[in-house]
Write a protein that holds these residues in place. Structure first.
Motif, PDB file in Angstrom:
ATOM      1  N   GLN A  15       0.892  -0.989   0.047  1.00  0.00           N
ATOM      2  CA  GLN A  15      -0.075  -0.003   0.168  1.00  0.00           C
ATOM      3  C   GLN A  15       1.081   1.187  -0.023  1.00  0.00           C
ATOM      4  N   GLN A  16       0.360   2.259  -0.572  1.00  0.00           N
ATOM      5  CA  GLN A  16       1.444   3.470  -0.677  1.00  0.00           C
ATOM      6  C   GLN A  16       1.055   4.244   0.628  1.00  0.00           C
ATOM      7  N   GLU A  17      -0.118   4.283   0.959  1.00  0.00           N
ATOM      8  CA  GLU A  17      -0.450   4.989   2.205  1.00  0.00           C
ATOM      9  C   GLU A  17      -0.631   4.236   3.550  1.00  0.00           C
ATOM     10  N   GLN A  18      -0.279   4.461   4.651  1.00  0.00           N
ATOM     11  CA  GLN A  18      -0.832   3.598   5.551  1.00  0.00           C
ATOM     12  C   GLN A  18      -1.689   4.736   6.486  1.00  0.00           C
ATOM     13  N   PRO A  19      -2.800   4.214   6.988  1.00  0.00           N
ATOM     14  CA  PRO A  19      -3.832   5.181   7.690  1.00  0.00           C
ATOM     15  C   PRO A  19      -3.230   5.550   8.751  1.00  0.00           C
ATOM     16  N   GLU A  20      -3.104   6.842   9.086  1.00  0.00           N
ATOM     17  CA  GLU A  20      -2.685   7.537  10.490  1.00  0.00           C
ATOM     18  C   GLU A  20      -3.520   7.115  11.579  1.00  0.00           C
TER      19      GLU A  20
END
Length: 156
Positions: free
Chosen positions: A19-24
């Motif tokens: 995944q390119q972005e991990q959830p904050e």
């Protein structure tokens, strides 16, 4: 690839399936406090006996210090025995022994004892000498004395 060709910053290429972005993830203040408290508790548990160990270490002498102290006591005992033996051999009193025999080896102590015994022997030979003891010196005659004797009738 360079930035001009569309590579992401940092030079890393995203992998396939990643995944390119991990959830904050967000934490409440209570969550942060709980995490910090647990972490501090674990650290304190690691070093709980530090003060006890530090106190015990301060009380213990090292092996070298104990050995040095024992060697000093042995040397002092040997010198004390030598001092007593030499003083007895030369007829020196305990008081004079403690005051005048200060050497740390047999040769020095023997030389000191011989010198002290010789001085004591000289003193005994001469006795207590006070010059002119028992003599009353006749004062010299002068005019003032003669005048006083004439007035008071003193005759020596």
């Amino acid at each position: 690839m360079s930035e001009e060709q569309g590579a992401p910053e940092g030079g890393e290429q995203p992998q396939q399936g990643e995944q390119q972005e991990q959830p904050e993830q967000t934490f409440t203040q209570a969550d942060v406090d709980k995490i910090v408290k647990e972490r501090v508790g674990r650290e304190r548990a690691k070093y709980a006996d530090y003060d006890d160990l530090k106190t015990k270490a301060g009380e213990k002498q090292t092996v070298e210090e104990r050995l040095a102290a024992m060697e000093k006591r042995a040397t002092d005992a040997e010198v004390g025995r030598l001092r007593s033996d030499i003083a007895a051999e030369h007829g020196i009193s305990k008081e004079d022994r403690d005051l005048f025999l200060t050497g740390a080896d047999e040769d020095t102590l023997t030389a000191q004892a011989k010198r002290l015994a010789a001085r004591e022997s000289e003193r005994k030979k001469q006795g207590n000498y006070v010059p002119n003891i028992g003599k009353n010196p006749k004062p010299s005659e002068n005019d003032e004395r003669a005048a006083v004797r004439g007035l008071f009738g003193s005759h020596d």
